[in-house]
Design a protein around this motif. Structure first.
Motif, short mmCIF file in Angstrom:
data_model
loop_
_atom_site.label_atom_id
_atom_site.label_comp_id
_atom_site.label_asym_id
_atom_site.label_seq_id
_atom_site.Cartn_x
_atom_site.Cartn_y
_atom_site.Cartn_z
N VAL A 72 -17.48 10.77 41.97
CA VAL A 72 -17.01 12.16 41.90
C VAL A 72 -18.03 13.05 41.17
N LEU A 73 -18.61 12.56 40.10
CA LEU A 73 -19.62 13.35 39.38
C LEU A 73 -20.82 13.64 40.28
N ALA A 74 -21.23 12.66 41.06
CA ALA A 74 -22.36 12.87 41.98
C ALA A 74 -22.02 13.93 43.01
N ALA A 75 -20.79 13.90 43.52
CA ALA A 75 -20.37 14.89 44.51
C ALA A 75 -20.29 16.29 43.92
N LEU A 76 -19.76 16.39 42.70
CA LEU A 76 -19.67 17.69 42.03
C LEU A 76 -21.06 18.25 41.74
N ALA A 77 -21.97 17.40 41.30
CA ALA A 77 -23.33 17.85 41.01
C ALA A 77 -24.05 18.30 42.28
N GLU A 78 -23.77 17.63 43.38
CA GLU A 78 -24.36 18.01 44.66
C GLU A 78 -23.85 19.37 45.14
N ASP A 79 -22.54 19.61 44.93
CA ASP A 79 -21.90 20.81 45.48
C ASP A 79 -22.10 22.05 44.61
N ALA A 80 -22.21 21.84 43.32
CA ALA A 80 -22.37 23.00 42.40
C ALA A 80 -23.37 22.63 41.31
N PRO A 81 -24.64 22.44 41.66
CA PRO A 81 -25.62 21.99 40.67
C PRO A 81 -25.83 22.97 39.52
N TYR A 82 -25.65 24.26 39.79
CA TYR A 82 -25.80 25.27 38.75
C TYR A 82 -24.56 26.15 38.64
N GLY A 83 -23.40 25.57 39.00
CA GLY A 83 -22.16 26.31 38.95
C GLY A 83 -21.79 26.91 40.29
N ASP A 84 -20.58 27.45 40.37
CA ASP A 84 -20.05 28.07 41.58
C ASP A 84 -20.32 29.56 41.52
N ARG A 97 -13.54 21.76 47.31
CA ARG A 97 -14.19 21.10 48.43
C ARG A 97 -14.49 19.63 48.16
N VAL A 98 -14.93 19.31 46.98
CA VAL A 98 -15.21 17.91 46.66
C VAL A 98 -13.92 17.09 46.73
N GLY A 99 -12.86 17.60 46.11
CA GLY A 99 -11.59 16.90 46.15
C GLY A 99 -11.10 16.69 47.57
N LEU A 100 -11.19 17.74 48.39
CA LEU A 100 -10.75 17.64 49.78
C LEU A 100 -11.63 16.69 50.59
N ASN A 101 -12.94 16.81 50.45
CA ASN A 101 -13.83 15.95 51.23
C ASN A 101 -13.50 14.47 51.01
N LEU A 102 -13.29 14.12 49.76
CA LEU A 102 -13.05 12.71 49.45
C LEU A 102 -11.70 12.23 49.96
N VAL A 103 -10.63 12.98 49.70
CA VAL A 103 -9.31 12.48 50.14
C VAL A 103 -9.13 12.63 51.65
N GLN A 104 -9.79 13.58 52.28
CA GLN A 104 -9.71 13.66 53.74
C GLN A 104 -10.33 12.42 54.38
N ARG A 105 -11.49 12.01 53.87
CA ARG A 105 -12.13 10.81 54.42
C ARG A 105 -11.32 9.56 54.09
N MET A 106 -10.88 9.44 52.84
CA MET A 106 -10.11 8.26 52.45
C MET A 106 -8.81 8.16 53.22
N SER A 107 -8.14 9.28 53.42
CA SER A 107 -6.88 9.26 54.17
C SER A 107 -7.12 8.99 55.65
N GLY A 108 -8.27 9.43 56.17
CA GLY A 108 -8.62 9.08 57.54
C GLY A 108 -8.81 7.58 57.70
N ILE A 109 -9.46 6.96 56.73
CA ILE A 109 -9.66 5.51 56.76
C ILE A 109 -8.32 4.78 56.66
N ALA A 110 -7.47 5.22 55.72
CA ALA A 110 -6.16 4.59 55.56
C ALA A 110 -5.32 4.70 56.83
N THR A 111 -5.38 5.86 57.46
CA THR A 111 -4.59 6.09 58.67
C THR A 111 -5.08 5.24 59.83
N LEU A 112 -6.40 5.18 60.01
CA LEU A 112 -6.96 4.36 61.08
C LEU A 112 -6.68 2.88 60.83
N THR A 113 -6.83 2.45 59.58
CA THR A 113 -6.56 1.05 59.25
C THR A 113 -5.11 0.69 59.59
#
Length: 296
Positions: free
Chosen positions: A16-28, A103-119
């Protein structure tokens, strides 16, 4: 619903820290310029299509690591099914912070929920097979840096995990065997038999084969699991018959939702499905502001 082995904080935080740093390296920049510092917001995590949820602790971390003043109230747990239009969580806190983490929160749970649903779809297809004993498992075909999260999502969908990394078990695949045997299957038994004395008694040994002719030489080495790679249904049935309980039998290669029930019906113990993580579609979830206010 069976208990799902949870993610640890040490698995969640770096991703999560890596994703947040990628999305807002110098703030929003947008939120800092447009949104008053004192403004607060209440937003709802909404489902825009049905599915199986995964990632409550990951979404929490995206909010908390952005601003501990954000609170999240969940309406469901990991592994639970939800309908289109369902309210999954209510988020409340400083508006700038919620918008930054969104966006970071959504990106992660959208992908994770997609995996759970397909599984869950694969698991449902397998469990419908009379007398089924097959487990649906994932593979190492995961997104770099997100393996722990994606494999947790597989568990949320009712699936199981294969070895976590190259360090966890011996798994000799086709390229390993090509180097060792040089095309002579008779060499496999002697070479593979050297493994067990050099390993801890707790270490699992699995070997992949791509032909019926390789099965007996591999079994003679005393392996724990034999993987039948890209076998036809007829070959899978024959492989299960030849192994005859001397090892676990795994089917792998080109497993699809429309074929997995037929594969399970051959009697294999394990079916590994790379598609659970390498080509999944993220679910459509949204974080919608219910109302905002500026503190006085």
């Amino acid at each position: 619903m069976t208990e799902i082995l949870p993610l640890s904080r040490s698995q969640i935080t770096p991703a999560v820290l890596a994703a947040l740093a990628e999305d807002a390296p110098y703030g929003d920049l947008t939120s800092q310029l447009l949104i008053p510092e004192a403004a607060r917001v209440v937003a709802v995590l909404n489902a825009r299509e049905p599915g199986i949820f995964s990632g409550t602790a990951v979404f929490d971390a995206a909010m908390e690591l952005t601003d501990p003043a954000i609170s999240v109230q969940w309406q469901l747990a990991d592994g639970e099914e939800f309908a289109s239009g369902a309210e999954l969580a209510v988020v409340e806190g400083p508006a700038r912070s919620v918008l930054t983490a969104e966006r970071v929160g959504l990106n992660l749970v959208q992908r994770m929920s997609g995996i759970a649903t397909l599984t869950a779809q694969y698991v449902t297809a397998v469990t419908a097979v009379p007398g089924n004993r097959s487990r649906v498992v994932d593979t190492r075909k995961t997104t770099p840096g997100l393996r722990a999260l994606e494999r947790f999502a597989v568990r949320c969908g009712g699936g199981h995990n294969h070895r976590y990394s190259l360090s966890d078990a011996v798994m000799a695949k086709d390229n390993h065997l090509a180097v060792l045997s040089q095309g002579d299957h008779r060499k496999l038994t002697a070479v593979l038999s050297t493994l067990r004395p050099r390993l801890s008694h707790t270490t699992h040994i699995e070997v992949e084969v791509d032909s019926i002719a390789q099965i007996e030489p591999v079994l003679a080495a005393g392996v724990d699991t034999i993987m039948l790679d890209n076998f036809s249904l007829e070959e899978l049935r024959e492989g299960v018959r030849l192994v005859a309980g001397r090892a676990l039998v795994e089917a792998s290669g080109n497993v699809r939702l429309e074929t997995i029930a037929q594969i399970a019906a051959t009697g294999v113990d394990i079916i590994s499905v790379g598609a659970l993580t390498h080509s999944v579609r993220a679910l459509d979830l949204g974080l919608d502001v219910r109302f905002g206010s500026e503190s006085r």
